[in-house]
Design an enzyme around this catalytic site. Structure first.
Site, short mmCIF file in Angstrom:
data_model
loop_
_atom_site.label_atom_id
_atom_site.label_comp_id
_atom_site.label_asym_id
_atom_site.label_seq_id
_atom_site.Cartn_x
_atom_site.Cartn_y
_atom_site.Cartn_z
N HIS A 103 0.81 -1.21 0.00
CA HIS A 103 0.00 0.00 0.00
C HIS A 103 0.85 1.26 0.00
O HIS A 103 0.35 2.34 -0.36
CB HIS A 103 -0.95 -0.01 1.19
CG HIS A 103 -2.09 -0.96 1.02
ND1 HIS A 103 -3.35 -0.71 1.50
CD2 HIS A 103 -2.17 -2.16 0.38
CE1 HIS A 103 -4.15 -1.71 1.18
NE2 HIS A 103 -3.44 -2.61 0.51
N HIS A 266 -1.60 -12.47 -1.97
CA HIS A 266 -2.63 -13.20 -1.24
C HIS A 266 -2.21 -14.61 -0.87
O HIS A 266 -3.01 -15.36 -0.31
CB HIS A 266 -3.93 -13.20 -2.05
CG HIS A 266 -4.58 -11.86 -2.13
ND1 HIS A 266 -5.72 -11.61 -2.85
CD2 HIS A 266 -4.24 -10.66 -1.56
CE1 HIS A 266 -6.05 -10.34 -2.72
NE2 HIS A 266 -5.15 -9.74 -1.95
#
Length: 737
Positions: A103, A266
């Site tokens: 992020h 993920h």
């Protein structure tokens, strides 16, 4: 009274308790009164006064003293040092740090090169309080003891990325490499346009058939990429694939890199949505002072660990969330999926038969087993006709997946750092990558002062005009973007595709100028016996400098424009046409060029360009005035050429702009172009664009224009122009820093 009205002081103590005065702590700003006022503050960000480091501080020198292996050992130890105030999922902080780094870097967008991990902007508003960055404040607090220990030897910006790399390494993943060199900033960046929405998760950035406004990358205000539940929360994997492709492309990622990044990220960790989001408090910037910069205080259960709420989605993707393996694809392809909702009410997908495959341990209770889940955006990697085959190949070839993720992660976390020459430290990979805009090594000894004088004379003897030489040098150098450190004169890519064909560069004139300069280059290089050569990149800049000197002399000023050789010529094979395509100027107010449908005024686009060139308001002002005097407009437009002696480096632009004997009127309904007529006779004197007239209209720019228009400022004007010109010519000379 709303608390922001002015209160006049009295003869009593002016520090009235409970009363807000018109000070830096309250009151209306100029932008409150005049919302459309041109924002020049973005040209003066990160001023020395905001920087706590001592004068002369060199981060590069600090990195040289860093014990990198000791730092990595400390980070590795941190991964399993779970803290009660924010317990580690599965006893390992690695997945949290991966999200923090993702992020941090993932705000980068190719359209203007802004965003990214450089500067450590995740520490500041608005990023520190974006909904998508929920609970990353805890991740940064967890690495604070390490930042505190190593101090100035590692920046926050570097540490946030390195923590993720070490985290993945401790979970069994082999990273591609790491470059130090991200210097911290000390205040929020105000030049980044994150979107026009005034509510979190607003999506007014779309028009037509879901066309995302440029240069934005994320689909909604406050998200890094896409909505994991699907577009606008609609759980449609194929529609999500459209958003994913657009968003990741604007981060310079192709389909294979996109699949690798999503699947690789993920592979680690879990999502957090243990309860209703109503339990979550305000973001850090809105939190009370006692919380000390932490936000999203959670009243559900313990508020942490198994009770954590972040995205509202809940559960792991793989059976072993703290181990690098092929578990993501095993899970994605190993189940049929049905739509469900998390405990927080968010759309996600669960196996139709939860007993059909391996489960994962509960993140905080190893005795419990939980079924894996997938997000709508994860299913897009299986169902989209382009992503699906890539995912299948990665599933069947884990080594390809590992390599693709390593490379894509390295690209993600280094994309805004510029060329490889800016990377620091012992972990930089040797391989040269095309997206790094590689350059060849210099060959032979550099040209010396005598050579420079000889080359200047030969260039000026070719018959090429001052405007032609100035325009070509400017076109070559002004592609630089301080945001992602791309572009610039080094490499002479102006002679290659795509730059040679850009309309702003006047392809026909450019081809003639380059052919002539190549003739000078060939003659000079052919006459050397010691291996000395001049690159075309150097010669283009040198020719521009010679033209500026000649123009100054024509105005009565003998100056020497500084020039430092050392540029090299890149090849077409070293130049990714699509990647360089995003550097094409759709507006360049310095050349009075505008060809864009962006919803911004020409003067706003000028300031934006100046900011990308790292220019101050005075530097922007003197360059516009000087380039107009030098007649360097695209297509030789006469707009703003307020002089009867074009090609001479005079301050005539400012003198005539501020002349009250001229009256200006718009010649188009959109007030894009103007004509200036004699106030008495009505005779036409000049024509102009908004970019020209803003220097007489905007009060701050007019103040600067007045300085350069003064009768005693002609010499100072030339000196200021030469200094600003030299700065632009050398913006990509990282070897001179």
């Amino acid at each position: 009274m709303d608390g922001s009205e002015l209160v006049e002081p009295t003869t009593k103590c002016p520090l009235k308790h409970g009363v807000r005065f018109h000070t830096s702590f309250g009151g209306r700003s100029n932008r409150d009164w005049w919302p459309n006022q041109l924002n020049l503050k973005i040209l003066h960000q990160h001023a020395p006064a905001s920087n706590p480091m001592p004068a002369g501080f060199s981060y590069a020198e600090q990195v040289e003293t860093l014990d990198v292996e000791a730092l990595k050992r400390d980070l590795a130890a941190l991964m399993t040092d779970s803290q009660d105030w924010w317990p580690a999922d599965y006893g390992h902080y690695g997945p949290l740090f991966v999200r923090m780094a993702w992020h941090s870097a993932g705000t980068y967008r190719t359209g203007d090169g802004r965003g990214g991990a450089g500067g450590g902007q995740q520490r500041f508003a608005p990023l520190n309080s974006w909904p998508d960055n929920g609970n990353l404040d805890k991740a940064r607090r967890l690495i604070w003891p390490i930042k505190q220990k190593y101090g100035a030897r590692i920046s926050w910006a570097d540490l946030m990325i390195l923590a993720a790399d070490v985290g993945m390494e401790t979970m069994g993943f082999k990273t591609f490499g790491f470059g130090f060199g991200r210097e911290d900033t000390w205040e929020p960046e105000e030049d980044v346009h994150w979107g026009a929405e005034d509510t979190w998760l607003g999506d007014a950035r779309y028009t037509g058939e879901r066309e995302l406004d440029k240069p934005l990358g994320a689909v909604q205000m406050g998200l890094i990429y896409v909505n994991p539940e699907g577009p606008n929360g609609k759980p449609d994997p194929l529609a999500a694939a459209h958003d994913i492709r657009e968003t990741f492309a604007r981060m310079a990622m192709n389909d294979e890199e996109t699949v690798a990044l999503i699947a690789g990220g993920h592979t680690f960790g879990k999502a957090h949505g243990a309860g209703d989001a109503a339990h979550v408090g305000v973001e850090p910037e809105a939190a009370g002072i006692a919380l000390q910069g932490l936000g999203w205080k959670n009243s559900f259960g313990s508020g942490v660990g198994s009770d954590a709420i972040t995205s509202g989605l809940e559960g792991p993707w793989t059976p072993n969330p703290i181990k690098w393996d092929n578990g993501f694809f095993d899970t994605l392809f190993g189940h049929e999926w049905e739509l469900t909702k998390s405990p927080a009410g968010a759309f996600q997908w669960t196996p139709k038969d939860p007993e059909a495959g391996p489960k994962a341990p509960d993140a905080h209770d190893p005795s419990r087993q939980v079924a894996p889940m997938m997000l709508t955006t994860d299913l897009a990697l299986r169902l989209d006709p382009n992503y699906g085959p890539i995912s299948k190949r990665f599933h069947e070839n884990p080594d390809q997946f590992q390599d693709a993720f390593a490379r894509a992660w390295f690209k993600l976390t280094h994309r805004d750092m510029g060329p490889k020459a800016r990377y620091l430290g012992p972990l930089v990979p040797q391989e040269e990558l095309l997206w790094q805009d590689p350059l060849p090594e210099p060959q032979g000894p550099p040209i010396d002062a005598n050579d420079i004088r000889e080359l200047k004379a030969k260039v000026l003897a070719t018959g090429l005009s001052v405007p032609q030489l100035v325009a070509t040098a400017w076109a070559s150098a002004s592609t630089f973007r301080g945001s992602d450190k791309r572009g610039g004169a080094n490499g002479a890519r102006i002679r290659l595709s795509p730059q040679k064909d850009w309309a702003v560069n006047q392809p026909a004139q450019l081809a003639n100028v380059l052919a002539t300069l190549e003739g000078v280059q060939s003659a000079f290089n052919g006459g050397q016996t010691d291996g000395k050569t001049v690159s075309l990149a150097d010669l283009i800049v040198l020719a521009g400098c010679a033209a500026v000197e000649q123009a100054a002399k024509a105005a009565g000023h003998d100056v020497e424009v500084p020039f430092t050789p050392g540029r090299v010529d890149a090849s077409q094979n070293q130049t990714d046409v699509a990647s360089f395509g995003v550097l094409e100027p759709k507006a360049d107010g310095f050349r009075n060029y505008l060809n864009t449908d962006l919803p911004l005024t020409a003067e706003e686009l000028l300031v934006d360009k100046a900011q990308l060139l790292t220019l101050s308001a005075p530097e922007m002002t003197v360059l516009v005035g000087g380039l107009r005097a030098l007649n360097a407009n695209t297509d030789q437009s006469s707009h703003g050429v307020f002089t009867t002696r074009p090609g001479s480096l005079t301050n005539d632009f400012f003198v005539n702009l501020l002349d009250m004997r001229t009256v200006w009127t718009a010649t188009s309904e959109d007030e894009a172009q103007f004509e200036g007529r004699d106030r008495t006779t009505g005779d036409l004197k000049w024509t102009a664009t908004r970019v020209d007239l803003i220097f007489g209209s905007n009060s701050q720019l007019r103040a600067l224009a007045e300085v350069f228009a003064q009768s005693d400022s002609q010499g100072a004007f030339v000196g200021a122009f030469v200094a600003a010109w030299t700065k632009v010519m050398n913006l990509d000379r990282f070897d001179l820093a």
